[in-house]
Design a protein around this motif. Structure first.
Motif, mmCIF file in Angstrom:
data_model
loop_
_atom_site.group_PDB
_atom_site.id
_atom_site.type_symbol
_atom_site.label_atom_id
_atom_site.label_comp_id
_atom_site.label_asym_id
_atom_site.label_seq_id
_atom_site.Cartn_x
_atom_site.Cartn_y
_atom_site.Cartn_z
ATOM 1 N N ALA A 23 0.820 -1.212 0.000
ATOM 2 C CA ALA A 23 0.000 0.000 0.000
ATOM 3 C C ALA A 23 0.856 1.265 0.000
ATOM 4 O O ALA A 23 0.525 2.232 -0.671
ATOM 5 N N GLN A 24 1.973 1.276 0.746
ATOM 6 C CA GLN A 24 2.801 2.484 0.786
ATOM 7 C C GLN A 24 3.362 2.822 -0.586
ATOM 8 O O GLN A 24 3.611 3.981 -0.896
ATOM 9 N N VAL A 25 3.538 1.834 -1.441
ATOM 10 C CA VAL A 25 4.020 2.081 -2.803
ATOM 11 C C VAL A 25 2.881 2.623 -3.664
ATOM 12 O O VAL A 25 3.052 3.571 -4.423
ATOM 13 N N LEU A 26 1.720 2.026 -3.528
ATOM 14 C CA LEU A 26 0.577 2.426 -4.341
ATOM 15 C C LEU A 26 0.079 3.823 -4.012
ATOM 16 O O LEU A 26 -0.522 4.484 -4.848
ATOM 17 N N THR A 27 0.341 4.290 -2.798
ATOM 18 C CA THR A 27 -0.150 5.607 -2.384
ATOM 19 C C THR A 27 0.959 6.651 -2.263
ATOM 20 O O THR A 27 0.708 7.762 -1.829
ATOM 21 N N ALA A 28 2.169 6.300 -2.664
ATOM 22 C CA ALA A 28 3.316 7.209 -2.506
ATOM 23 C C ALA A 28 3.206 8.436 -3.395
ATOM 24 O O ALA A 28 2.554 8.419 -4.433
ATOM 25 N N ALA A 29 3.868 9.472 -2.952
ATOM 26 C CA ALA A 29 3.943 10.708 -3.747
ATOM 27 C C ALA A 29 4.729 10.431 -5.025
ATOM 28 O O ALA A 29 5.618 9.585 -5.054
ATOM 29 N N ALA A 30 4.396 11.148 -6.061
ATOM 30 C CA ALA A 30 5.069 10.977 -7.346
ATOM 31 C C ALA A 30 6.563 11.260 -7.218
ATOM 32 O O ALA A 30 6.986 12.100 -6.433
ATOM 33 N N GLY A 31 7.338 10.528 -7.986
ATOM 34 C CA GLY A 31 8.767 10.749 -8.016
ATOM 35 C C GLY A 31 9.571 9.902 -7.053
ATOM 36 O O GLY A 31 10.772 10.088 -6.931
ATOM 37 N N ARG A 32 8.953 8.960 -6.383
ATOM 38 C CA ARG A 32 9.668 8.105 -5.428
ATOM 39 C C ARG A 32 10.014 6.778 -6.078
ATOM 40 O O ARG A 32 9.290 6.270 -6.916
ATOM 41 N N LEU A 33 11.122 6.201 -5.650
ATOM 42 C CA LEU A 33 11.532 4.864 -6.048
ATOM 43 C C LEU A 33 11.420 3.941 -4.844
ATOM 44 O O LEU A 33 11.730 4.353 -3.720
ATOM 45 N N PHE A 34 11.003 2.708 -5.100
ATOM 46 C CA PHE A 34 10.923 1.704 -4.043
ATOM 47 C C PHE A 34 11.606 0.437 -4.518
ATOM 48 O O PHE A 34 11.396 0.005 -5.652
ATOM 49 N N LEU A 35 12.409 -0.164 -3.647
ATOM 50 C CA LEU A 35 13.025 -1.443 -3.941
ATOM 51 C C LEU A 35 12.012 -2.532 -3.617
ATOM 52 O O LEU A 35 11.569 -2.651 -2.469
ATOM 53 N N LEU A 36 11.626 -3.289 -4.636
ATOM 54 C CA LEU A 36 10.673 -4.371 -4.442
ATOM 55 C C LEU A 36 11.399 -5.605 -3.910
ATOM 56 O O LEU A 36 12.576 -5.822 -4.228
ATOM 57 N N PRO A 37 10.709 -6.430 -3.120
ATOM 58 C CA PRO A 37 11.355 -7.650 -2.615
ATOM 59 C C PRO A 37 11.595 -8.639 -3.752
ATOM 60 O O PRO A 37 10.924 -8.597 -4.786
ATOM 61 N N ASP A 38 12.559 -9.523 -3.547
ATOM 62 C CA ASP A 38 12.823 -10.571 -4.534
ATOM 63 C C ASP A 38 11.651 -11.539 -4.607
ATOM 64 O O ASP A 38 11.348 -12.084 -5.664
ATOM 65 N N LYS A 39 11.017 -11.753 -3.470
ATOM 66 C CA LYS A 39 9.797 -12.550 -3.418
ATOM 67 C C LYS A 39 9.048 -12.183 -2.145
ATOM 68 O O LYS A 39 9.609 -11.564 -1.239
ATOM 69 N N THR A 40 7.785 -12.545 -2.104
ATOM 70 C CA THR A 40 6.947 -12.280 -0.938
ATOM 71 C C THR A 40 6.351 -13.598 -0.469
ATOM 72 O O THR A 40 5.804 -14.355 -1.274
ATOM 73 N N ILE A 41 6.470 -13.866 0.825
ATOM 74 C CA ILE A 41 5.911 -15.076 1.412
ATOM 75 C C ILE A 41 5.041 -14.661 2.586
ATOM 76 O O ILE A 41 5.532 -14.053 3.538
ATOM 77 N N ASP A 42 3.756 -14.966 2.493
ATOM 78 C CA ASP A 42 2.799 -14.629 3.561
ATOM 79 C C ASP A 42 2.889 -13.167 3.978
ATOM 80 O O ASP A 42 2.877 -12.838 5.168
ATOM 81 N N GLY A 43 3.011 -12.267 3.005
ATOM 82 C CA GLY A 43 3.051 -10.842 3.278
ATOM 83 C C GLY A 43 4.393 -10.298 3.717
ATOM 84 O O GLY A 43 4.532 -9.106 3.974
ATOM 85 N N ILE A 44 5.395 -11.153 3.814
ATOM 86 C CA ILE A 44 6.741 -10.748 4.216
ATOM 87 C C ILE A 44 7.603 -10.618 2.965
ATOM 88 O O ILE A 44 7.709 -11.551 2.174
ATOM 89 N N GLY A 45 8.220 -9.454 2.776
ATOM 90 C CA GLY A 45 9.112 -9.232 1.641
ATOM 91 C C GLY A 45 10.476 -9.831 1.918
ATOM 92 O O GLY A 45 11.076 -9.562 2.950
#
Length: 187
Positions: A23-45
């Motif tokens: 959610a913090q990525v989907l609602t972030a202010a424009a111009g921000r970069l986020f490092l995505l997890p390599d994988k997600t298991i049970d909501g844990i990045g």
């Protein structure tokens, strides 16, 4: 789209599963970069264990980047093994449209990731020629909708910025809903 002149260069669209975007990525202010997890298991990045230092280095260099997963929702994994043709893979989310500064930040992130993967004592030429894969989820919001589209670039680090600029300038307007899942959609 693929560059027929080099087997090391590949630019293509990819499907972005919304469940990999917190959610913090989907609602972030424009111009921000986020490092995505390599994988997600049970909501844990799950992130590689060397990325915490990577983000600190990037922030020190002026890149506005953060983890996509909150501190309590991420874990680190150590992996050991021989490097393949692609020395590093990095997945990022871009809040808002690409800008020149964001493209430079993505290129800087790819360079630092390659440096981390092949060793900090490597020469600039070794790092520049290292093949990396950068997967980018772009989140574009309007009053009516949020569109998430992905772009994947595999190339030597030195070519990432130019390839991203070309792919973005070639991009057609927002894909129609029936094309959104196609790897053949315009990049």
């Amino acid at each position: 789209m693929t560059d027929a002149n080099s087997s090391q260069i590949l630019v293509r669209c990819w499907d972005v599963p919304t469940e990999v975007l917190p959610a913090q990525v989907l609602t972030a202010a424009a111009g921000r970069l986020f490092l995505l997890p390599d994988k997600t298991i049970d909501g844990i990045g799950i992130y590689r264990d060397d990325v915490a230092g990577l983000l600190k280095t990037l922030r020190h260099s002026g890149v506005d980047i953060d983890f996509a997963s909150s501190r309590e929702d991420r874990r680190y994994l150590s992996e050991y093994g021989a490097a393949g043709e692609v020395v590093a893979v990095i997945a990022l989310a871009v809040a808002g449209n690409y800008t020149g500064d964001l493209i430079k930040s993505i290129a800087r992130t790819a360079w630092q990731r390659a440096r981390s993967a092949i060793g900090t004592s490597s020469s600039r030429e070794e790092i520049d020629s290292a093949a990396v894969t950068v997967r980018i989820a772009e989140i574009v919001r309007s009053d009516q909708e949020t569109v998430i589209r992905g772009l994947e670039v595999t190339s030597p680090v030195a070519d990432i910025e130019g390839l991203l600029r070309n792919a973005i300038s070639d991009r057609q307007p927002i894909d129609a809903p029936d094309d959104a899942g196609s790897d053949e959609a315009h990049a």
